[in-house]
Design a protein around this motif. Sequence first.
Motif, PDB file in Angstrom:
ATOM      1  N   GLU A  59       0.810  -1.217   0.000  1.00  0.00           N
ATOM      2  CA  GLU A  59       0.000   0.000   0.000  1.00  0.00           C
ATOM      3  C   GLU A  59       0.844   1.268   0.000  1.00  0.00           C
ATOM      4  O   GLU A  59       0.330   2.365  -0.299  1.00  0.00           O
ATOM      5  N   ILE A  82      -4.347  -9.627  -0.674  1.00  0.00           N
ATOM      6  CA  ILE A  82      -4.503  -9.736   0.775  1.00  0.00           C
ATOM      7  C   ILE A  82      -4.285 -11.194   1.160  1.00  0.00           C
ATOM      8  O   ILE A  82      -5.001 -12.079   0.697  1.00  0.00           O
ATOM      9  N   ASP A  86      -3.156 -11.548   7.023  1.00  0.00           N
ATOM     10  CA  ASP A  86      -3.139 -10.085   7.018  1.00  0.00           C
ATOM     11  C   ASP A  86      -4.565  -9.525   6.999  1.00  0.00           C
ATOM     12  O   ASP A  86      -4.785  -8.388   6.617  1.00  0.00           O
ATOM     13  N   ARG A  87      -5.528 -10.331   7.457  1.00  0.00           N
ATOM     14  CA  ARG A  87      -6.929  -9.895   7.435  1.00  0.00           C
ATOM     15  C   ARG A  87      -7.239  -9.041   8.665  1.00  0.00           C
ATOM     16  O   ARG A  87      -7.932  -9.457   9.578  1.00  0.00           O
ATOM     17  N   LYS A  91      -6.618  -2.125   9.531  1.00  0.00           N
ATOM     18  CA  LYS A  91      -5.567  -1.805   8.567  1.00  0.00           C
ATOM     19  C   LYS A  91      -6.144  -1.619   7.173  1.00  0.00           C
ATOM     20  O   LYS A  91      -5.878  -0.607   6.500  1.00  0.00           O
ATOM     21  N   TRP A  92      -6.952  -2.585   6.735  1.00  0.00           N
ATOM     22  CA  TRP A  92      -7.408  -2.541   5.353  1.00  0.00           C
ATOM     23  C   TRP A  92      -8.482  -1.484   5.135  1.00  0.00           C
ATOM     24  O   TRP A  92      -8.634  -0.966   4.025  1.00  0.00           O
ATOM     25  N   VAL A  95      -6.545   1.455   4.286  1.00  0.00           N
ATOM     26  CA  VAL A  95      -6.083   1.364   2.896  1.00  0.00           C
ATOM     27  C   VAL A  95      -7.226   1.724   1.949  1.00  0.00           C
ATOM     28  O   VAL A  95      -7.045   2.498   0.994  1.00  0.00           O
ATOM     29  N   VAL A 108      -9.191  -6.855  -5.561  1.00  0.00           N
ATOM     30  CA  VAL A 108      -8.538  -7.579  -4.471  1.00  0.00           C
ATOM     31  C   VAL A 108      -8.407  -9.057  -4.812  1.00  0.00           C
ATOM     32  O   VAL A 108      -9.405  -9.729  -5.085  1.00  0.00           O
TER      33      VAL A 108
END
Length: 478
Positions: A59, A82, A86-87, A91-92, A95, A108
């Motif tokens: 990112e 993804i 990293d779920r 954070k996402w 992003v 994605v």
Amino acid sequence: MTNYTIKNKIFQHYRVKLTTILITFFFLFILPSHSNNVFAIYDPLIVLNNKFGIHIIDESDLDDAKNLVNENGDWGYVTLVIQKEDRNTVKWQKVFDKLREDHLIPIVRIATRPQGSNWEKPNPDEIDGWVSFLNSLNWVIENRYVIIGNEPNHAKEWGGEIDPVSYANYLKVFSQKLKSRSNDFFILEGALDASAKNTKGTMDEQEFLTKMVTSVPDVFENVDGWASHSYPNPDFSSPPTDEGRESLKTYQWELDLLKTLSIKKDFPIFITETGWSQKNLTEDKIGEYYQYAFSNVWSDPRIVAVTPFILNYIDDPFKDFSWKKQDGSFYKFYDIVKNFPKVKGSPTQIDKAQILIGIIPHDEIADKFFPFTLAVVNQGQAIWDTRKINITGNGIEAVPIKASAPETVTPGHIALFAGIGKVQNFAKYINNFLSIENNKKIISNKYYFNILNPEVSPSPLNQFINNIIWVLTTHLKN
């Protein structure tokens, strides 16, 4: 006294008090970051669409991606990955909010995790967790583009195995569960390697697809678009004028193959990987190839997005595909694509508001004018310019907004609107309401309120109700 003077006096009288009251309400609501209402995907080819995109792995590359795909246009695409470990929703979501601000549309691709020299084989028992995670995010636009897997005709992408039947079942179940949670999910299959042969570690794409469809005939029932890795092979070095399998037009060969397998859908095309390697070509030659490809090949009206691989990968094994150099500068073809004429895209975003509370004195008016202040939460996907927001309603004339704060409101945040309305017709009790309008479309609930005619005595019941409202309002004011 003019109407303008009356309105200004009323507005100035209530502005400070009403705003102070509303600020209190900020701490009384736990606001959802987005709405989980079910809508439905739209055809991305029927709106203005900027098909320029790029594949990224981090990112931190978003600013460079924005400069590349949105120069001379707007709302380009980025393909990103993804991994299952990293779920992290927090954070996402950050992003996605950055993508929203930069006008970048995410595609994605979900992934498992590295396991030795392979990628771990996806576990069907983990699908529900993926669906919950993906649905927890407030996506950038209405279409939620999700790629399920990557080149599963490679053993290294499927836990060291080649298993088209297993992948077909995984794709079917995953796509069904995504659709059952929200019709906004726009599902793409994991693109295959069209250049792969029948070896110990790979399977020919035609054989792989045939086995998928034979074993699971409705495997593509919930797939909405076709993801293609249309690389110019062999050696990622062929000119853009080549056609057929193993060319920039691999996607056309794939669509023709699907027809022979009785797949009748007309899929929009997403070229999520493509590009030339610098191992055998100069950056000047690659620049010429991109110029030709965007002008003559990827101009195909069926193509939604082209996201070449890869913006920034300065180490092995993909350094020969990187658009960025080790010193932080870019190869010449970056600027060639950056300066290419593009479309100002106009993707569909969910625009939704909720009026949380309104302060509207029900019996304190002057010459039919009344002040109001509204606290409104942005529950959609669009970023509001509150200067362009209108207040409309029933039982009142058009309402000019005298003030709003802040000027820009991102999803999940609150705006305050203050202004003056005018009663059209008095009655003992009129069920008036106010609503929020953006881009000539009503986007909010109806906030009902009552305006009393001071010259008409209310009934005992209404007087009792009015007294309760007055006491509560006075208590809040104090």
